[in-house]
Design a protein around this motif. Structure first.
Motif, PDB file in Angstrom:
ATOM      1  N   HIS A  74       0.843  -1.209   0.000  1.00  0.00           N
ATOM      2  CA  HIS A  74       0.000   0.000   0.000  1.00  0.00           C
ATOM      3  C   HIS A  74       0.875   1.254   0.000  1.00  0.00           C
ATOM      4  O   HIS A  74       0.579   2.227  -0.687  1.00  0.00           O
ATOM      5  CB  HIS A  74      -0.895   0.036   1.242  1.00  0.00           C
ATOM      6  CG  HIS A  74      -2.135  -0.788   1.130  1.00  0.00           C
ATOM      7  ND1 HIS A  74      -2.991  -0.715   0.054  1.00  0.00           N
ATOM      8  CD2 HIS A  74      -2.688  -1.698   1.981  1.00  0.00           C
ATOM      9  CE1 HIS A  74      -4.000  -1.545   0.242  1.00  0.00           C
ATOM     10  NE2 HIS A  74      -3.836  -2.165   1.391  1.00  0.00           N
ATOM     11  N   HIS A  75       1.920   1.202   0.779  1.00  0.00           N
ATOM     12  CA  HIS A  75       2.803   2.376   0.870  1.00  0.00           C
ATOM     13  C   HIS A  75       3.374   2.732  -0.502  1.00  0.00           C
ATOM     14  O   HIS A  75       3.344   3.890  -0.912  1.00  0.00           O
ATOM     15  CB  HIS A  75       3.923   2.093   1.869  1.00  0.00           C
ATOM     16  CG  HIS A  75       4.980   3.158   1.893  1.00  0.00           C
ATOM     17  ND1 HIS A  75       4.781   4.387   2.505  1.00  0.00           N
ATOM     18  CD2 HIS A  75       6.225   3.206   1.358  1.00  0.00           C
ATOM     19  CE1 HIS A  75       5.864   5.131   2.354  1.00  0.00           C
ATOM     20  NE2 HIS A  75       6.755   4.440   1.666  1.00  0.00           N
ATOM     21  N   PHE A  76       3.881   1.717  -1.189  1.00  0.00           N
ATOM     22  CA  PHE A  76       4.533   1.979  -2.473  1.00  0.00           C
ATOM     23  C   PHE A  76       3.536   2.242  -3.601  1.00  0.00           C
ATOM     24  O   PHE A  76       3.818   3.011  -4.509  1.00  0.00           O
ATOM     25  CB  PHE A  76       5.426   0.795  -2.866  1.00  0.00           C
ATOM     26  CG  PHE A  76       6.672   0.701  -2.037  1.00  0.00           C
ATOM     27  CD1 PHE A  76       7.595   1.749  -2.013  1.00  0.00           C
ATOM     28  CD2 PHE A  76       6.937  -0.434  -1.274  1.00  0.00           C
ATOM     29  CE1 PHE A  76       8.746   1.661  -1.246  1.00  0.00           C
ATOM     30  CE2 PHE A  76       8.096  -0.516  -0.502  1.00  0.00           C
ATOM     31  CZ  PHE A  76       9.000   0.533  -0.501  1.00  0.00           C
ATOM     32  N   LEU A  77       2.394   1.601  -3.525  1.00  0.00           N
ATOM     33  CA  LEU A  77       1.460   1.678  -4.663  1.00  0.00           C
ATOM     34  C   LEU A  77       0.327   2.680  -4.488  1.00  0.00           C
ATOM     35  O   LEU A  77      -0.126   3.280  -5.462  1.00  0.00           O
ATOM     36  CB  LEU A  77       0.835   0.299  -4.925  1.00  0.00           C
ATOM     37  CG  LEU A  77       1.779  -0.851  -5.210  1.00  0.00           C
ATOM     38  CD1 LEU A  77       1.007  -2.155  -5.333  1.00  0.00           C
ATOM     39  CD2 LEU A  77       2.570  -0.591  -6.488  1.00  0.00           C
ATOM     40  N   HIS A  78      -0.133   2.860  -3.268  1.00  0.00           N
ATOM     41  CA  HIS A  78      -1.369   3.631  -3.097  1.00  0.00           C
ATOM     42  C   HIS A  78      -1.256   4.847  -2.187  1.00  0.00           C
ATOM     43  O   HIS A  78      -2.226   5.584  -2.039  1.00  0.00           O
ATOM     44  CB  HIS A  78      -2.482   2.708  -2.562  1.00  0.00           C
ATOM     45  CG  HIS A  78      -2.569   1.407  -3.298  1.00  0.00           C
ATOM     46  ND1 HIS A  78      -2.550   0.189  -2.676  1.00  0.00           N
ATOM     47  CD2 HIS A  78      -2.634   1.155  -4.627  1.00  0.00           C
ATOM     48  CE1 HIS A  78      -2.621  -0.778  -3.576  1.00  0.00           C
ATOM     49  NE2 HIS A  78      -2.668  -0.222  -4.760  1.00  0.00           N
ATOM     50  N   GLY A  79      -0.143   5.004  -1.526  1.00  0.00           N
ATOM     51  CA  GLY A  79       0.015   6.156  -0.623  1.00  0.00           C
ATOM     52  C   GLY A  79       0.030   7.445  -1.438  1.00  0.00           C
ATOM     53  O   GLY A  79       0.804   7.574  -2.369  1.00  0.00           O
ATOM     54  N   GLY A  80      -0.833   8.353  -1.110  1.00  0.00           N
ATOM     55  CA  GLY A  80      -0.896   9.609  -1.865  1.00  0.00           C
ATOM     56  C   GLY A  80      -0.346  10.775  -1.084  1.00  0.00           C
ATOM     57  O   GLY A  80       0.320  10.582  -0.065  1.00  0.00           O
ATOM     58  N   LYS A  81      -0.625  11.952  -1.568  1.00  0.00           N
ATOM     59  CA  LYS A  81      -0.130  13.139  -0.886  1.00  0.00           C
ATOM     60  C   LYS A  81      -1.232  13.817  -0.059  1.00  0.00           C
ATOM     61  O   LYS A  81      -1.121  14.973   0.321  1.00  0.00           O
ATOM     62  CB  LYS A  81       0.432  14.123  -1.914  1.00  0.00           C
ATOM     63  CG  LYS A  81       1.686  13.618  -2.596  1.00  0.00           C
ATOM     64  CD  LYS A  81       2.571  14.765  -3.024  1.00  0.00           C
ATOM     65  CE  LYS A  81       3.838  14.262  -3.689  1.00  0.00           C
ATOM     66  NZ  LYS A  81       4.759  13.636  -2.777  1.00  0.00           N
ATOM     67  N   ASP A  82      -2.300  13.090   0.200  1.00  0.00           N
ATOM     68  CA  ASP A  82      -3.371  13.656   1.026  1.00  0.00           C
ATOM     69  C   ASP A  82      -2.861  13.881   2.446  1.00  0.00           C
ATOM     70  O   ASP A  82      -1.854  13.292   2.841  1.00  0.00           O
ATOM     71  CB  ASP A  82      -4.558  12.675   1.100  1.00  0.00           C
ATOM     72  CG  ASP A  82      -5.189  12.463  -0.271  1.00  0.00           C
ATOM     73  OD1 ASP A  82      -4.965  13.327  -1.133  1.00  0.00           O
ATOM     74  OD2 ASP A  82      -5.865  11.446  -0.445  1.00  0.00           O
TER      75      ASP A  82
END
Lengths: 144, 135
Positions: A74-82
């Protein structure tokens, strides 16, 4: 799926079987804090660009390694800048969860290991058998 | 993220009205969510500014019923202006609300399990915000 794997392969995914120690080392280099708490499910959480993986305290062995790999994906693929982001293990069915599951499976069982039964001999339990079966499906469906 | 300027000080009556309005809560909802720690009639009295000196227990019940952090209710009851800590609480609350929406989409989680996750998220978020504000 191929794109996801490409992003993770530089961290060793699908090149070798990643152990919990390997994954913790990646977390350290990514400045991710790993916490073991009394929660019903593991999750990835980020706030103000600080990253956390919370693992369900009662998890042991392969299940814990899988959960750690899943949250790391999740960290590498889906973590955004929100301002804040959160992903919860196994609670919500979504493409992101499917991707994280697939990457965690690949982290534990890289493709070359499908040619032998070393993994199953090392982990003689039902969970490992299911994991191996899921890995075979990924190879069949996506050729990875 | 809410800035300090955006958060204007308000009386307890205004605070209760605003939160109930924002969350579309009736006084009966507040009573129910608080598990009857505060009655609907007392919520109405607070909302209308009739009850002026609620007890600590009533304020705690009100916080639960409104789904807000206790500090917010206590600050409003004291008629204090928003402090840096309140702004932190508001940001934490917004994060918690975001997470809560996600958790509500899952049918696999019990109320107790949800609370445990929210506690963990609250603990982490408050820690990060605190440490950054102190830098």
């Amino acid at each position: 799926m191929l794109f996801a794997l490409k992003k993770l392969s530089k961290h060793g995914f699908n090149h070798r079987a990643l152990s919990e120690e390997d994954l913790l080392h990646i977390c350290e280099s990514e400045d991710i804090t790993v916490l073991y708490l009394d929660v019903p499910t593991s999750f990835y959480f980020s706030v103000r660009n600080k990253y956390f993986i919370v693992l369900k305290k009662s998890l042991k062995g392969l299940r814990r390694t899988f959960a750690l790999a899943h949250e790391l994906a999740h960290h590498f693929l889906h973590g955004g800048k929100d301002t804040a982001n959160a992903f919860f293990f196994g609670l919500i069915e979504s493409r992101n969860e499917f991707e994280a599951d697939a990457m965690a499976t690949i982290a534990l069982v890289p493709r070359f290991m499908l040619n032998s039964y070393d993994f199953l001999e090392e982990h003689p339990n039902r969970y490992a058998r299911q994991l191996f079966k899921n890995r075979q499906k990924l190879e069949f469906l996506y050729g990875i | 993220m809410l800035s300090f300027i955006e958060y204007m000080p308000e009386t307890l009556s205004e605070f209760v009205s605003r939160v109930m309005d924002e969350k579309n809560l009736s006084s009966y909802d507040v009573e129910r969510i608080s598990k009857r720690a505060i009655t609907h009639s007392y919520v109405n009295r607070l909302k209308n500014g009739v009850a002026k000196n609620p007890s600590t227990d009533k304020l705690k019940g009100l916080a639960i019923g409104l789904g807000v952090i206790e500090d917010e209710v206590f600050s409003a009851a004291r008629g204090q202006k928003a402090t840096k800590k309140s702004a932190k609480d508001i940001e934490t609350l917004q994060i918690i609300e975001g997470v809560e929406i996600q958790l509500d989409r899952s049918l696999k989680l019990s109320a107790k399990g949800k609370e445990k996750i929210l506690d963990a998220v609250r603990y982490i978020a408050a820690g990060v915000i605190d440490s950054e504000n102190n830098e």
